[in-house]
Design an enzyme around this catalytic site. Structure first.
Site, PDB file in Angstrom:
ATOM      1  N   ARG A   7      -5.150 -10.551 -25.973  1.00 13.87           N
ATOM      2  CA  ARG A   7      -4.507  -9.425 -25.128  1.00 13.87           C
ATOM      3  C   ARG A   7      -3.319  -8.747 -26.089  1.00 13.87           C
ATOM      4  NH1 ARG A   7       0.429  -9.510 -21.240  1.00 13.87           N
ATOM      5  NH2 ARG A   7       0.457  -7.484 -20.408  1.00 13.87           N
ATOM      6  N   HIS A  11       2.871  -1.088 -22.454  1.00 11.35           N
ATOM      7  CA  HIS A  11       3.782  -2.208 -22.493  1.00 11.35           C
ATOM      8  C   HIS A  11       5.134  -1.827 -22.831  1.00 11.35           C
ATOM      9  CE1 HIS A  11       4.275  -6.741 -22.839  1.00 11.35           C
ATOM     10  NE2 HIS A  11       5.426  -6.412 -23.196  1.00 11.35           N
ATOM     11  N   GLU A  54       4.209  -5.357 -16.340  1.00 13.43           N
ATOM     12  CA  GLU A  54       5.497  -5.729 -15.591  1.00 13.43           C
ATOM     13  C   GLU A  54       6.386  -4.573 -15.032  1.00 13.43           C
ATOM     14  OE1 GLU A  54       7.673  -8.334 -18.369  1.00 13.43           O
ATOM     15  OE2 GLU A  54       6.421  -9.852 -17.974  1.00 13.43           O
ATOM     16  N   TYR A  81       6.977 -17.618 -16.382  1.00 16.93           N
ATOM     17  CA  TYR A  81       7.631 -18.413 -17.378  1.00 16.93           C
ATOM     18  C   TYR A  81       8.362 -19.397 -16.721  1.00 16.93           C
ATOM     19  CZ  TYR A  81       6.641 -14.837 -21.113  1.00 16.93           C
ATOM     20  OH  TYR A  81       5.969 -13.799 -21.910  1.00 16.93           O
ATOM     21  N   GLU A 105       0.526 -14.122 -19.471  1.00 10.79           N
ATOM     22  CA  GLU A 105       1.755 -14.504 -20.366  1.00 10.79           C
ATOM     23  C   GLU A 105       2.105 -15.775 -19.827  1.00 10.79           C
ATOM     24  OE1 GLU A 105       4.844 -11.863 -21.324  1.00 10.79           O
ATOM     25  OE2 GLU A 105       3.429 -10.015 -21.428  1.00 10.79           O
TER      26      GLU A 105
HETATM   27  C1  GBH Z   1       7.750 -10.801 -21.066  1.00 12.67           C
HETATM   28  O1  GBH Z   1       8.754 -10.394 -19.950  1.00 12.67           O
HETATM   29  C2  GBH Z   1       7.440  -9.683 -21.692  1.00 12.67           C
HETATM   30  O2  GBH Z   1       6.120  -9.076 -21.383  1.00 12.67           O
HETATM   31  C3  GBH Z   1       7.281  -9.747 -23.261  1.00 12.67           C
HETATM   32  O3  GBH Z   1       7.225  -8.412 -23.774  1.00 12.67           O
HETATM   33  C4  GBH Z   1       8.428 -10.676 -23.679  1.00 12.67           C
HETATM   34  O4  GBH Z   1       8.406 -10.722 -25.163  1.00 12.67           O
HETATM   35  C5  GBH Z   1       8.431 -11.859 -23.100  1.00 12.67           C
HETATM   36  O5  GBH Z   1       8.398 -11.873 -21.693  1.00 12.67           O
HETATM   37  C6  GBH Z   1       9.658 -12.863 -23.465  1.00 12.67           C
HETATM   38  O6  GBH Z   1      10.683 -12.320 -22.914  1.00 12.67           O
HETATM   39  O7  GBH Z   1      17.667 -11.587 -15.699  1.00 12.67           O
HETATM   40  O8  GBH Z   1      17.049 -14.195 -15.685  1.00 12.67           O
HETATM   41  O9  GBH Z   1      15.362 -12.192 -15.302  1.00 12.67           O
HETATM   42  C7  GBH Z   1       9.079 -11.359 -18.987  1.00 12.67           C
HETATM   43  C8  GBH Z   1      10.295 -10.825 -18.196  1.00 12.67           C
HETATM   44  C9  GBH Z   1      12.437  -9.878 -18.491  1.00 12.67           C
HETATM   45  C10 GBH Z   1      11.982 -12.350 -17.988  1.00 12.67           C
HETATM   46  C11 GBH Z   1      13.667 -10.331 -19.014  1.00 12.67           C
HETATM   47  C12 GBH Z   1      13.463 -12.569 -18.337  1.00 12.67           C
HETATM   48  C13 GBH Z   1      15.773 -11.723 -18.427  1.00 12.67           C
HETATM   49  C14 GBH Z   1      16.454 -12.945 -17.775  1.00 12.67           C
HETATM   50  N1  GBH Z   1      11.390 -11.300 -18.750  1.00 12.67           N
HETATM   51  N2  GBH Z   1      14.324 -11.587 -18.165  1.00 12.67           N
HETATM   52  S1  GBH Z   1      16.427 -12.662 -16.050  1.00 12.67           S
END
Ligand code: GBH
Length: 483
Positions: free
Chosen positions: A83, A129, A176, A318, A386
């Site tokens: 992807r 993206h 996202e 995640y 992801e």
């Molecule tokens: C992904 O987003 C992205 O698609 C990718 O590009 C990136 O490299 C990867 O994550 C790793 O970060 O305020 O607690 O939510 C995941 C979404 C956005 C989740 C930022 C965490 C910050 C902390 N992320 N977020 S929080």
């Protein structure tokens, strides 16, 4: 947090696919090679370097000049699929519907797609993206102008279907939307960071951005269905991210309700209009009132006409957090419904072992519940587009390569997929690890390393980590049909 964190190597269906995910700005480099235009990330990272750990992705992994090597690497690790995202500003440097097409940019993606297919790796393409052409931001503030953005995005998407759709059978419109709206247009920790300017209205703009994404997605899904799907026979959808939420105090109704509300505000915001053809969740409309744009009758017709065309639910996932419903009065412009997130509950228990990012802990139980929540609400086959983590202590090269934390994380999350499929009846069709290789991690620059392949950013040498070999063997084992 000891119990329940041992990998069981549970089975997966023989036709379950796996691969890795990346994004153009994070890995390509070649920032102005062959006529590429600037995107909001080129500007954001150069204008105020402290926003990105003093770093930028002008070169990053130099994937733009190394596709043969990188595709061979994927093949050697046994991946079925890959992807990646296309940089709009490589294909149409100024972005707009009347602007010229850059054939050199098209040719780069043609070479990448052909190399993948020559190695039997199925491409999945994300059209967006996070890297909108800067010219569109300069002209009309990109996502903040729904009509203009939609028309320009339609042209870009149509061009990609025309030029790549004979070989690409899996499309994602946006990665996202929540992050684009909230992180890009409310707190400014991601580009464009326009909300950091004095004259902006963060009370309404993030929701306008979300509205633009939903309508642009639906239009492009309709274009794909009407003009391409019959001859090209591919699938199209969107990728939504989101933490799973558990109540801070499991005995408190207010906290249990808060967990559900938080999921609606994160995922239902986009999922309900896009996958159900409905208005925004009632909880959001009630709380945000006029801050949330409304759909016109034509918009609702478009959503109704297109929701069932989406061929899968793309899930970036995640971790899990606890949520508590605060009773103190919310701030005047609060939009979170006065819900507080944390990684510790009322009994002092942590949600799971900590990675090197404060928000990301190992929480496979929440992942299983998330798969069930999405399946119950939308009834679409799920592709995990992801999933991954950085490792504590990875500044030490030996820890980075022998990435035991990541192997355990992945092993446990694959166990959750197995349980969701075989014990809960959820349809899950594939898994993409984030990420193929260490890369430019947005506002964190080159700090956290999410790759299953290590990249030395001085020499650009790629070295598979032990998790890469773990993935290869665990998929061989888990997919053996033992019946
Ligand atoms: C992904 O987003 C992205 O698609 C990718 O590009 C990136 O490299 C990867 O994550 C790793 O970060 O305020 O607690 O939510 C995941 C979404 C956005 C989740 C930022 C965490 C910050 C902390 N992320 N977020 S929080």
């Amino acid at each position: 947090t000891g119990s329940g964190f041992a990998v069981k190597n549970l089975k997966l269906p023989p036709d379950f696919v796996w691969g890795a995910a990346t994004a153009a700005y994070q890995i390509e480099g070649g920032a102005s090679q062959d006529g590429k235009g600037k995107s909001i990330w080129d500007i954001y990272s150069h204008l105020e370097p402290s926003r990105t750990n003093g770093e930028n992705a002008d070169i990053t992994c130099d994937h733009y000049n190394r596709i043969d090597e990188d595709v061979k690497l994927m093949k050697s690790l046994g991946m079925d699929t890959y992807r990646f995202s296309m940089a709009w500003s490589r294909i149409i440097p100024q972005g707009g519907r009347h602007d010229p097409v850059n054939e050199a940019g098209i040719s780069f993606y043609n070479r990448l797609i052909d190399a993948l297919l020559a190695h039997d790796i199925t491409p999945s393409v994300t059209l967006y993206h996070w890297d909108v052409p800067q010219a569109l931001y300069d002209r009309y503030k990109a996502f903040l102008n729904t009509t203009e953005f939609r028309a320009d995005y339609e042209r870009y998407a149509r061009l990609c279907f025309t030029r790549f759709g004979d070989r690409v059978k899996s499309w994602v419109t946006f990665n996202e939307p929540y992050i684009i709206s909230i992180f890009g247009h409310l707190n400014g920790s991601l580009a464009p960071g326009h909300c950091l300017e004095a004259s902006t209205d963060t009370k309404t703009e993030p929701w306008r951005v979300g509205h633009t994404i939903i309508l642009s997605h639906a239009s492009v899904v309709q274009i794909y269905a009407n003009e391409f799907q019959l001859s090209q026979n591919g699938k199209i959808s969107i990728v939504l991210n989101g933490h799973f939420y558990e109540p801070h105090d499991a005995t408190k109704k207010a906290d249990i309700d808060a967990a559900q509300l938080r999921l609606e505000f994160y995922i239902g915001w986009f999922g309900d209009p896009i996958f159900l053809g409905k208005d925004y969740p009632a909880s959001m409309k009630e709380y945000l009132g006029a801050r949330l744009p409304s759909f016109t009758p034509e918009d609702l017709k478009l959503l109704k006409d297109t929701y069932s065309i989406n061929g899968f639910y793309g899930m970036n996932h995640y971790s899990t957090k606890f949520v508590r419903q605060l009773t103190t009065p919310a701030e005047e412009d609060d939009w979170t419904r006065n819900i507080e997130e944390s990684s510790v509950n009322n009994k002092g228990e942590e949600i799971g072992p900590a990675s090197s990012m404060p928000w990301l802990r190992i929480a496979p139980g929440g992942f299983r519940k998330m798969l069930n929540w999405v399946w119950d609400r939308y009834r679409l086959p799920i592709l995990v587009t992801e999933n991954g983590c950085p490792c504590p202590g990875e500044a030490d090269l030996r820890v980075a390569i022998d990435d035991q934390f990541r192997q355990r994380y992945i092993g446990l999350y694959l166990d959750s997929i197995s349980q969701a499929i075989y014990e809960d009846g959820v349809k899950v069709e594939g898994y993409y690890v984030w990420s193929l290789m260490d890369n430019f991690e947005w506002s964190s620059g080159y700090g956290p390393r999410y790759g299953i392949v290590h990249v030395d950013f001085d020499t650009l040498k790629r070295t598979p980590k032990n998790s890469a070999y773990y993935l290869q063997t665990t998929f061989q084992e888990r997919r053996k049909d033992v019946a």
